[in-house]
Write an enzyme that holds these catalytic residues in place. Sequence first.
Site, short mmCIF file in Angstrom:
data_model
loop_
_atom_site.label_atom_id
_atom_site.label_comp_id
_atom_site.label_asym_id
_atom_site.label_seq_id
_atom_site.Cartn_x
_atom_site.Cartn_y
_atom_site.Cartn_z
N GLU A 169 0.83 -1.21 0.00
CA GLU A 169 0.00 0.00 0.00
C GLU A 169 0.86 1.26 0.00
O GLU A 169 0.49 2.27 -0.61
CB GLU A 169 -0.93 -0.01 1.21
CG GLU A 169 -1.88 -1.20 1.28
CD GLU A 169 -2.71 -1.35 0.04
OE1 GLU A 169 -3.06 -0.32 -0.58
OE2 GLU A 169 -3.03 -2.50 -0.34
N ASP A 221 3.66 -3.85 -6.02
CA ASP A 221 4.36 -5.09 -5.67
C ASP A 221 5.87 -4.92 -5.86
O ASP A 221 6.66 -5.43 -5.05
CB ASP A 221 3.86 -6.25 -6.54
CG ASP A 221 2.54 -6.80 -6.06
OD1 ASP A 221 2.06 -6.39 -4.99
OD2 ASP A 221 1.96 -7.66 -6.77
#
Length: 384
Positions: A239, A323
Amino acid sequence: MELFIWKHVIDMIISLLELYFGFYPFVWGLATSTLSSLTSQEIWISLIFVFYLTIYITLRCLPVLLYDKCILELRYGTQHRFPCYIYFCMGLLSIVLSQIILAPLTLLIVFSVQSLGYFFFLYFWVLWALFTIFLVFFLPYLCIPCIGHQRRLPPGTTLYADIKQVCDVTGFPMSRVFIIRTKSMQYSNAYFYGSCCLKRIVIFDTLLYNKGLPIQELQPYEVGRGLSNPQVVAVVAHELGHWRKGHFYKATLIMKVHFLLTMVLFGLLFHCPQLYQAVGFVPGLCPIIVGFIIVLRFAMTPYLTLANFLMLWNLRRFEYAADRFAHRLGYSMQLRLALIKIYADHMSFPVYDSCYARWHHTHPTILQRLAYQQRLDSEAYYNN
């Protein structure tokens, strides 16, 4: 799936018949003749037109309903059939209730277009842009109480210390990390939202192992669900990647540009008289509410389909970028374990057709994300 295929085949056949036989001019003429002795104003004719159209749409669902209740349920032995009068009453109720929304909306659309003139669609865009900005920044604060109680992540815990470590590395303030004690939600999730003083990372308690509670306070099916602290930190690192890469701003800007293009294209098609003639109207007759229907349902479909595909592709690109950020922070393995545990907790089937995923998924599939982490590992190994 059989019902899905049947529904779309029937919809395609009926839609083609509507266009071929001039369905929309027929209903408009019926609404006009209904009010011929009272008024000829378009706004009131539009109201009756929408009412007739609602009745027709209800009847239009009959082939799908009959196929579902009279064929599929008998074939597969899932007979939960109600008496016929129940379906009849439900149809009448849907017609009545839909008018509560459709009638004021129809009046508002026709009145707005008549009042604002040729460039009404630009006014619509400005109004919608302001409204969506309000939603973007304040809707979470209005919706979160419906999900559960939100509070800042309490200091003094191991999880707080672990998350603080990764937040300090990236420069994200711990005061903007929140946890939600959910009421009934079982879906494990965390998200980044907002900007400036309104930015926050929100962690659902369902993401924590055993919801961060003693076993005595859990339901039997909740025991063993959730992630370990290092896995939760890996999800937070993901996040933080959305935050550092500015995905919130980029997604907001893309949505605004997309809606602007949509409204400009809509305005051009809406003022195209050949479009009304193509569905059967006589030259010079271009009803406003019919224009909204045929433009949105038929003329805009190619653009909206392509735009939806591109925006989903961009959202998946954002997920890969986040990611990659987590991987660079050293949380690759923990992120993989977190993804696998989330899928296991929810018993989600991991395999999707790649073509279907491109057209429908906002996130890459778990197999794609795991393969991407493996590729990043390989790139890092060869670069070193």
